[in-house]
Design an enzyme around this catalytic site. Structure first.
Site, PDB file in Angstrom:
ATOM      1  N   ALA A   1       0.815  -1.223   0.000  1.00 16.30           N
ATOM      2  CA  ALA A   1       0.000   0.000   0.000  1.00 16.30           C
ATOM      3  C   ALA A   1       0.844   1.266   0.000  1.00 16.30           C
ATOM      4  CB  ALA A   1      -0.929   0.001   1.208  1.00 16.30           C
TER       5      ALA A   1
ATOM      6  N   GLY B   1       1.682   3.732  -3.098  1.00 18.07           N
ATOM      7  CA  GLY B   1       0.829   4.831  -3.537  1.00 18.07           C
ATOM      8  C   GLY B   1       0.160   5.597  -2.416  1.00 18.07           C
ATOM      9  N   HIS B   2       0.410   5.233  -1.156  1.00 14.21           N
ATOM     10  CA  HIS B   2      -0.316   5.846  -0.020  1.00 14.21           C
ATOM     11  C   HIS B   2       0.657   6.198   1.094  1.00 14.21           C
ATOM     12  CE1 HIS B   2      -3.491   6.174   3.125  1.00 14.21           C
ATOM     13  NE2 HIS B   2      -4.285   6.366   2.103  1.00 14.21           N
ATOM     14  N   PHE B   3       1.358   7.081   1.152  1.00  9.90           N
ATOM     15  CA  PHE B   3       1.756   8.057   0.143  1.00  9.90           C
ATOM     16  C   PHE B   3       3.266   7.970   0.048  1.00  9.90           C
ATOM     17  CE2 PHE B   3      -2.136   9.559   2.187  1.00  9.90           C
ATOM     18  CZ  PHE B   3      -2.964   9.732   1.103  1.00  9.90           C
TER      19      PHE B   3
ATOM     20  N   VAL C   1       1.497   6.539   4.995  1.00 13.68           N
ATOM     21  CA  VAL C   1       0.481   6.375   6.037  1.00 13.68           C
ATOM     22  C   VAL C   1      -0.264   5.081   5.728  1.00 13.68           C
ATOM     23  CG1 VAL C   1      -1.620   7.327   7.069  1.00 13.68           C
ATOM     24  CG2 VAL C   1       0.227   8.868   6.365  1.00 13.68           C
TER      25      VAL C   1
END
Length: 151
Positions: A52, A55-57, A62
């Protein structure tokens, strides 16, 4: 008075035998202190290598709140399945409801998330749990989740 512990430590090998989830969507590493009152604590070690975080972030990673809710549901699934007596164990858990969901603080790489889950109701194959996700004892998310245990 606390309910007696039925399973003190459920390791990843047992979780893999209990839940159908696999990488990259198995979101708990172990479950501790499954009690006779259908409560327990799921543990997730959050690392920078989580898919994750691509792309987050990328600049300020986070851990996504929705993945914490899924971790709560997976913890509840292990508790529910391991609480069923006898030889006819359910083989699948279907996540049905999310209520009263709140995200309170961000979770970052290096955090250890504990999913404190307790049963708040049961009817036949339907179970409802309240969960608090905690990092270092501080609540970072909370929700009520419902699931159905089935063959």
């Amino acid at each position: 008075m606390e309910s007696p512990v039925r399973f003190e430590h459920v390791d990843i090998a047992t979780i893999l035998k209990t839940l159908p989830h696999r990488y990259p969507f198995l979101l708990i590493d172990r479950v501790l202190n499954i009690r006779a009152d259908h409560s327990g604590i799921g543990v997730k070690n959050v690392t920078f290598n989580e898919p994750a975080f691509q792309g987050h972030f990328p600049e300020r990673p986070v851990y996504p709140g929705v993945l914490m809710i899924e971790g709560m549901a997976q913890t509840a699934g292990v508790i529910g399945i391991m609480s069923v007596e006898g030889t006819e164990k359910p083989r699948a858990v279907y996540f049905l409801t999310i209520d009263k969901c709140k995200f309170r603080k961000p979770v970052m790489p290096g955090d250890i998330v504990e999913y404190h889950m307790r049963s708040i109701g049961r009817r036949k194959t339907m179970w409802w749990f309240h969960g608090d996700a905690k990092v270092n004892g501080t609540i970072v998310a909370e929700a009520d989740v419902g699931a159905m245990l089935t063959d």
